[in-house]
Design a protein around this motif. Structure first.
Motif, mmCIF file in Angstrom:
data_model
loop_
_atom_site.group_PDB
_atom_site.id
_atom_site.type_symbol
_atom_site.label_atom_id
_atom_site.label_comp_id
_atom_site.label_asym_id
_atom_site.label_seq_id
_atom_site.Cartn_x
_atom_site.Cartn_y
_atom_site.Cartn_z
ATOM 1 N N LEU A 1 -7.514 0.953 3.324
ATOM 2 C CA LEU A 1 -8.014 0.418 4.594
ATOM 3 C C LEU A 1 -8.888 -0.807 4.362
ATOM 4 O O LEU A 1 -8.753 -1.823 5.061
ATOM 5 C CB LEU A 1 -8.815 1.504 5.326
ATOM 6 N N LEU A 2 -9.762 -0.733 3.359
ATOM 7 C CA LEU A 2 -10.623 -1.880 3.035
ATOM 8 C C LEU A 2 -9.784 -3.075 2.613
ATOM 9 O O LEU A 2 -10.041 -4.213 3.033
ATOM 10 C CB LEU A 2 -11.601 -1.488 1.922
ATOM 11 N N GLY A 3 -8.755 -2.846 1.793
ATOM 12 C CA GLY A 3 -7.897 -3.933 1.339
ATOM 13 C C GLY A 3 -7.167 -4.617 2.480
ATOM 14 O O GLY A 3 -7.074 -5.849 2.527
ATOM 15 N N LEU A 4 -6.654 -3.832 3.416
ATOM 16 C CA LEU A 4 -5.935 -4.404 4.562
ATOM 17 C C LEU A 4 -6.868 -5.238 5.435
ATOM 18 O O LEU A 4 -6.496 -6.327 5.896
ATOM 19 C CB LEU A 4 -5.300 -3.286 5.390
ATOM 20 N N ILE A 5 -8.077 -4.736 5.667
ATOM 21 C CA ILE A 5 -9.029 -5.455 6.529
ATOM 22 C C ILE A 5 -9.451 -6.773 5.882
ATOM 23 O O ILE A 5 -9.427 -7.834 6.526
ATOM 24 C CB ILE A 5 -10.257 -4.572 6.817
ATOM 25 N N LEU A 6 -9.816 -6.724 4.596
ATOM 26 C CA LEU A 6 -10.265 -7.948 3.920
ATOM 27 C C LEU A 6 -9.122 -8.964 3.818
ATOM 28 O O LEU A 6 -9.334 -10.171 4.023
ATOM 29 C CB LEU A 6 -10.804 -7.618 2.528
ATOM 30 N N GLY A 7 -7.919 -8.491 3.525
ATOM 31 C CA GLY A 7 -6.785 -9.406 3.417
ATOM 32 C C GLY A 7 -6.493 -10.110 4.728
ATOM 33 O O GLY A 7 -6.266 -11.331 4.755
ATOM 34 N N LEU B 1 0.824 -1.207 0.000
ATOM 35 C CA LEU B 1 0.000 0.000 0.000
ATOM 36 C C LEU B 1 0.864 1.264 0.000
ATOM 37 O O LEU B 1 0.622 2.195 -0.776
ATOM 38 C CB LEU B 1 -0.916 -0.016 1.226
ATOM 39 N N ILE B 2 1.899 1.289 0.846
ATOM 40 C CA ILE B 2 2.753 2.477 0.954
ATOM 41 C C ILE B 2 3.544 2.706 -0.336
ATOM 42 O O ILE B 2 3.603 3.831 -0.856
ATOM 43 C CB ILE B 2 3.708 2.346 2.159
ATOM 44 N N VAL B 3 4.150 1.624 -0.859
ATOM 45 C CA VAL B 3 4.955 1.748 -2.075
ATOM 46 C C VAL B 3 4.105 2.220 -3.244
ATOM 47 O O VAL B 3 4.486 3.146 -3.987
ATOM 48 C CB VAL B 3 5.638 0.400 -2.410
ATOM 49 N N SER B 4 2.953 1.585 -3.425
ATOM 50 C CA SER B 4 2.077 1.978 -4.537
ATOM 51 C C SER B 4 1.594 3.418 -4.353
ATOM 52 O O SER B 4 1.514 4.186 -5.326
ATOM 53 C CB SER B 4 0.888 1.028 -4.646
ATOM 54 N N GLY B 5 1.285 3.812 -3.118
ATOM 55 C CA GLY B 5 0.823 5.178 -2.854
ATOM 56 C C GLY B 5 1.874 6.215 -3.203
ATOM 57 O O GLY B 5 1.569 7.253 -3.811
ATOM 58 N N ILE B 6 3.134 5.952 -2.846
ATOM 59 C CA ILE B 6 4.219 6.904 -3.123
ATOM 60 C C ILE B 6 4.418 7.068 -4.634
ATOM 61 O O ILE B 6 4.530 8.188 -5.150
ATOM 62 C CB ILE B 6 5.525 6.430 -2.451
ATOM 63 N N ALA C 1 -13.753 4.201 5.941
ATOM 64 C CA ALA C 1 -12.940 4.804 4.880
ATOM 65 C C ALA C 1 -13.700 5.913 4.157
ATOM 66 O O ALA C 1 -13.130 6.969 3.847
ATOM 67 C CB ALA C 1 -12.515 3.719 3.887
ATOM 68 N N LEU C 2 -14.976 5.701 3.899
ATOM 69 C CA LEU C 2 -15.783 6.720 3.220
ATOM 70 C C LEU C 2 -15.928 7.976 4.085
ATOM 71 O O LEU C 2 -15.841 9.102 3.583
ATOM 72 C CB LEU C 2 -17.164 6.150 2.886
ATOM 73 N N ILE C 3 -16.137 7.768 5.376
ATOM 74 C CA ILE C 3 -16.259 8.915 6.288
ATOM 75 C C ILE C 3 -14.923 9.660 6.389
ATOM 76 O O ILE C 3 -14.877 10.897 6.377
ATOM 77 C CB ILE C 3 -16.732 8.453 7.681
ATOM 78 N N LEU C 4 -13.819 8.895 6.470
ATOM 79 C CA LEU C 4 -12.486 9.506 6.514
ATOM 80 C C LEU C 4 -12.220 10.350 5.274
ATOM 81 O O LEU C 4 -11.616 11.422 5.345
ATOM 82 C CB LEU C 4 -11.417 8.417 6.622
ATOM 83 N N ASN C 5 -12.688 9.857 4.136
ATOM 84 C CA ASN C 5 -12.502 10.587 2.884
ATOM 85 C C ASN C 5 -13.126 11.977 2.961
ATOM 86 O O ASN C 5 -12.509 12.980 2.586
ATOM 87 C CB ASN C 5 -13.126 9.784 1.743
ATOM 88 N N GLY D 1 -15.135 -1.423 7.713
ATOM 89 C CA GLY D 1 -13.933 -0.768 7.199
ATOM 90 C C GLY D 1 -14.240 0.170 6.040
ATOM 91 O O GLY D 1 -13.701 1.284 5.962
ATOM 92 N N ALA D 2 -15.113 -0.269 5.126
ATOM 93 C CA ALA D 2 -15.483 0.570 3.979
ATOM 94 C C ALA D 2 -16.218 1.821 4.431
ATOM 95 O O ALA D 2 -15.982 2.917 3.905
ATOM 96 C CB ALA D 2 -16.353 -0.234 3.018
ATOM 97 N N LEU D 3 -17.094 1.674 5.420
ATOM 98 C CA LEU D 3 -17.837 2.832 5.932
ATOM 99 C C LEU D 3 -16.891 3.832 6.604
ATOM 100 O O LEU D 3 -16.995 5.049 6.374
ATOM 101 C CB LEU D 3 -18.906 2.367 6.926
#
Length: 337
Positions: free
Chosen positions: A84-90, A59-64, A113-117, A109-111
């Motif tokens: 966040l959703l990817g980490l939780i599901l994984g 996640l960090i590498v792809s984000g950078i 993430a949406l609120i954080l957005n 987790g998705a909810l």
């Protein structure tokens, strides 16, 4: 050491896949919308195969790199919402949790993430995405009025059309929190389903979700639905539509109604299957529910009926299944003695 190197190599490959998917999502108009929706997929796969640490690394590498190739803003919100959703599901899939439990955690987790957005967009960029959305809706009303006027509509007809559109936009504004709550499980399900398909190709196996015709929503859903319905009626009759209680009741009613419609669809397919009728009968019935408003309301009551009276006898089936399991366990213990 070899396993650690292999994990790092695979994490790097999956980070590259995430970068390519992000670029497609940003620059390819139609396909990009779908790719954006399943962007957490590489993070889920890495988290499942190698653990949470490597999922975070991907996640960090792809984000950078996305921040370098596209823009830091796009990268930041992509990582916050879908990462966040990817980490939780994984992690949930790695721990071999039950499918419904995975869906529950993924939806939460998705909810979040949406609120954080929304919160981060307001705090960091000083942008209110919802206000921007409804401003564009208001602008479209003026354009619609001009379009109707240029095609020979009378002012009375234009006023009627724009009034109904204003009412619809006003209702959308009210039920936006409920829409977030409803959208989160859809987001979690699509990514969970896609991750299962990808991992199955890699030789992994998972417990399947219950058959759709055997799905049943919890019986307690009827309580908030009935209370919210009574609340909406009370506030509306007393002309208190601006009261926060009215808006809360409308959102609860909307979410519960959608859940009950889902129950009704499951019941329709179960009925067609149990009567050995062609499947297209159920497909046609569901299409009617979505396109004819009167039948949509009927679907809510149908779902409520099945929830209360257990028409398919699912609760009885599950009770008998538990009893058989208990008897089998007792018999096994007796044989050992």
């Amino acid at each position: 050491m070899i396993n650690k190197t292999s994990a790092m190599v695979q994490a790097g490959i999956l980070a590259a896949v995430a970068i390519i998917m992000a670029l497609i999502a940003l620059y390819v108009p139609v396909i990009g919308m779908f790719v954006n929706f399943i962007w957490p997929l590489p993070v889920i796969v890495c988290g499942y195969k190698h653990g949470l640490k490597y999922g975070i690394m991907t996640l960090i590498v792809s984000g950078i790199i996305i921040a370098m190739l596209a823009s830091p803003v796009n990268a930041f919100f992509l990582v916050v919402i879908f990462g966040l959703l990817g980490l939780i599901l994984g992690e949930c899939m790695r721990r071999k949790m039950k499918p419904l439990t995975i869906m529950l955690y993924g939806s939460i987790g998705a909810l979040i993430a949406l609120i954080l957005n929304l919160v981060l967009a307001f705090l960091i960029l000083d942008i209110d995405p919802l206000s921007m959305l409804f401003t564009s809706f208001d602008e479209s009303l003026g354009k619609a009025a001009e379009f109707y006027r240029s095609h020979g509509f009378t002012e009375e007809q234009i006023a009627q059309s724009t009034t109904s559109m204003k009412e619809m936009i006003g209702m959308i504004r009210i039920i936006m929190p409920g829409a977030f709550v409803t959208f989160a499980p859809i987001m979690a399900f699509v990514n969970y389903w896609a991750a299962k398909k990808v991992l199955a190709r890699m030789g992994e196996s998972f417990e399947g979700l219950p058959p759709f015709t055997q799905l049943k929503v919890p019986g307690w859903v009827i309580v908030p639905y009935a209370l919210s319905l009574a609340g909406v009626t009370y506030f509306f009759q007393n002309n208190m539509q601006e009261h926060w209680g009215y808006k809360a009741c409308v959102n609860i009613q909307t979410v519960c109604s959608l859940v009950l419609v889902f129950q009704a669809i499951s019941l329709i397919y179960w009925y067609v299957e149990s009567k050995k009728k062609p499947r297209w009968w159920a497909d046609l019935g569901v299409a009617v529910l979505f396109f004819v408003p009167m039948f949509s309301m009927f679907a809510v009551y149908l779902g409520a009926f099945d929830t209360i009276f257990d028409y398919r006898n699912i609760r009885g089936y599950k009770y008998r299944e538990k009893q058989i399991t208990k008897e089998d366990n007792v018999n096994k213990k007796n044989k050992k003695r």
